[in-house]
Design an enzyme around this catalytic site. Structure first.
Site, mmCIF file in Angstrom:
data_model
loop_
_atom_site.group_PDB
_atom_site.id
_atom_site.type_symbol
_atom_site.label_atom_id
_atom_site.label_comp_id
_atom_site.label_asym_id
_atom_site.label_seq_id
_atom_site.Cartn_x
_atom_site.Cartn_y
_atom_site.Cartn_z
ATOM 1 N N ARG A 63 0.793 -1.221 0.020
ATOM 2 C CA ARG A 63 0.087 0.005 0.033
ATOM 3 C C ARG A 63 0.798 1.243 -0.101
ATOM 4 O O ARG A 63 2.243 1.148 0.092
ATOM 5 C CB ARG A 63 -1.032 -0.347 1.004
ATOM 6 C CG ARG A 63 -0.672 -0.854 2.481
ATOM 7 C CD ARG A 63 0.387 -0.086 3.213
ATOM 8 N NE ARG A 63 0.168 1.428 3.500
ATOM 9 C CZ ARG A 63 1.254 2.166 3.602
ATOM 10 N NH1 ARG A 63 2.326 1.651 3.805
ATOM 11 N NH2 ARG A 63 0.732 3.448 3.832
ATOM 12 N N GLY A 64 0.471 2.352 -0.005
ATOM 13 C CA GLY A 64 0.985 3.467 -0.054
ATOM 14 C C GLY A 64 1.285 3.999 -1.516
ATOM 15 O O GLY A 64 1.421 3.082 -2.326
ATOM 16 N N ALA A 65 1.094 5.332 -1.938
ATOM 17 C CA ALA A 65 1.032 5.637 -3.300
ATOM 18 C C ALA A 65 2.047 5.025 -4.209
ATOM 19 O O ALA A 65 1.835 4.482 -5.481
ATOM 20 C CB ALA A 65 0.940 7.095 -3.526
ATOM 21 N N GLN B 100 -2.171 2.401 10.006
ATOM 22 C CA GLN B 100 -0.684 2.457 9.339
ATOM 23 C C GLN B 100 0.359 3.227 10.080
ATOM 24 O O GLN B 100 1.620 2.927 9.928
ATOM 25 C CB GLN B 100 -0.780 2.845 8.038
ATOM 26 C CG GLN B 100 -1.549 2.257 6.913
ATOM 27 C CD GLN B 100 -2.883 2.646 6.718
ATOM 28 O OE1 GLN B 100 -3.797 3.116 8.020
ATOM 29 N NE2 GLN B 100 -3.531 2.482 5.711
ATOM 30 N N ASP C 183 -1.628 10.933 -1.873
ATOM 31 C CA ASP C 183 -2.148 9.821 -2.715
ATOM 32 C C ASP C 183 -2.394 10.475 -4.101
ATOM 33 O O ASP C 183 -2.290 9.914 -4.972
ATOM 34 C CB ASP C 183 -3.300 9.026 -2.209
ATOM 35 C CG ASP C 183 -2.636 8.433 -0.922
ATOM 36 O OD1 ASP C 183 -2.742 9.065 0.093
ATOM 37 O OD2 ASP C 183 -2.195 7.183 -0.947
ATOM 38 N N LYS D 233 -4.414 10.376 3.242
ATOM 39 C CA LYS D 233 -5.388 9.437 4.233
ATOM 40 C C LYS D 233 -6.151 10.049 5.017
ATOM 41 O O LYS D 233 -5.891 11.454 5.456
ATOM 42 C CB LYS D 233 -4.281 8.582 5.217
ATOM 43 C CG LYS D 233 -4.861 7.634 6.218
ATOM 44 C CD LYS D 233 -5.767 6.648 5.577
ATOM 45 C CE LYS D 233 -5.003 5.703 4.358
ATOM 46 N NZ LYS D 233 -5.777 4.892 3.567
#
Ligand code: MRU
Length: 374
Positions: free
Chosen positions: A54-56, A211, A252, A263
């Site tokens: 995950r994470g852009a 996260q 993102d 987020k």
């Protein structure tokens, strides 16, 4: 980034079999360090959708490798069949998560690179492998440069504080786990720490998937950076009492006018920062800028995830990871995953090319080649 003294990226090709993509399965952190093998487009799509990665930046890099796997596994009976399989894979990968623009950016970059390789299927597979590697290498390098630019902000505050630690607040995980290496929001922090600048990080827990508590705290700990985990609503209190010198978050998707999707909860931190005169910076590589979008609030798609993530939490109990229900069985829950912080609340954007105001002029000042002609 080092894990128990060994250097890791978040994604790589398996050294003894480069047809296999390996990732750190982040669902198990910080309790277990698990590496997962990905061999099919479906496995890659699941890894993105169910947030093994995950994470852009990492979503983009994984999609890049996903297109390489698509090329490897596509039928070679005819050029048409091969190309059709690639386009099906591209659509499948793009549908996994809507908010981070890096996903579509990486898939489209792969399609263009593969098309440019001509009609020879082997040449197209080679192009896909090379491009996947380029996307990953570029992500790591851009994050490193973000650190070089952003560290100046921390050094300036440190100079004013005369040796007292600089308190940085961050939300979610825009660390190396969200990218291929270094991270964005964390890159200036790591750079400052490595230069001996005293820095302490307030880590927002970041419900519902935590996260911050699970990933950011873990990676800061691996790097030896002092940090404290706080629940999501503490930021305003800390800022009111002068306990935050600087907020740095990730993004993102960022419009070319400087609106930032990040987020859920980021917007509230930006409001609190503005009310308390705390600088609020967003760190992002240019792969996170959506050059087609002007109005973040109206145009950025906000992912709504399964409400189970709100209703049920998991954590370590003794030796086992256990799930528990944390609300009435019959209550409804909603799970909006991102919010948009308008450019007017953002002090500046930290990019691989430098720091700019969060505005159309600021963004195109750093990326003049992206300005549409005419
Ligand atoms: O839902 P996630 O974990 O993929 O969300 C991404 C994030 O961690 C954050 O929004 C982050 O601050 C920006 S992504 C680098």
């Amino acid at each position: 980034m080092n894990v128990h003294g060994q250097h890791y990226r978040t994604i790589w090709l398996r050294p003894d079999d480069p047809t296999v993509v390996q990732i750190i399965d982040q669902r198990h952190l910080p309790f277990r360090f698990v590496i997962e093998d990905l061999r099919t487009v479906e496995e890659v799509a699941t890894a993105i959708k169910d947030m093994h990665v995950r994470g852009a930046g990492l979503i983009g890099a994984t999609a890049g490798y996903g297109m390489y796997i698509a090329a490897l596994t596509a039928p070679r009976t005819s050029l048409e069949a091969f190309r059709a399989a690639l386009h099906t894979a591209a659509a499948r990968l793009k549908a996994t998560r809507p908010t981070a623009v890096n996903l579509a950016w990486a898939v489209d970059r792969q399609l263009a690179a593969i098309a440019a390789a001509g009609d020879d299927i082997e040449a197209q597979i080679e192009a896909a492998q090379r491009t996947a590697q380029e996307i990953a290498d570029e992500d790591a390098e851009f994050c490193r440069r973000i650190g070089e630019h952003g560290v100046r902000l921390i050094e300036e505050i440190a100079a004013r504080k005369g040796g007292e630690p600089v308190n940085v607040l961050t939300h979610c995980n825009a660390g190396w786990l969200a990218f291929v290496d270094y991270g964005t929001a964390t890159a200036p922090i790591y750079a400052a720490h490595d230069r001996g600048v005293p820095v302490h990080v307030w880590v927002d827990e970041t419900r519902p998937r935590n996260q911050g508590a699970r990933l950011t705290a873990w990676e800061l700990g691996q790097h030896g950076v002092p940090h404290t985990v706080v629940v999501d609503n503490v930021g305003g209190h800390l800022m009111q009492h002068g306990m935050v010198d600087l907020v740095i978050v990730g993004s993102d998707r960022t419009t070319y006018t400087g609106d930032v999707a990040n987020k859920i909860g980021t917007y509230l931190k930006a409001l609190a920062a503005r009310d308390n005169g705390v600088p609020f910076y967003v760190a992002l590589p240019s792969s996170t800028i959506d050059w087609e979008m002007r109005d973040g609030l109206a145009e950025i798609p906000i992912e709504e995830r399964d409400a189970t993530e709100v209703r049920i939490m998991d954590g370590l109990s003794g030796e086992e990871i256990r799930e528990i229900l944390i609300m009435p069985e019959t209550s409804r829950a909603a799970n909006y995953a991102f919010d948009v912080t308008p450019a007017r609340l953002v002090t500046g954007l930290i990019t691989e090319r430098g720091i700019c105001p969060a505005s159309e002029e600021g963004v195109f000042g750093l990326y003049p080649e992206k300005r549409k002609k005419g």
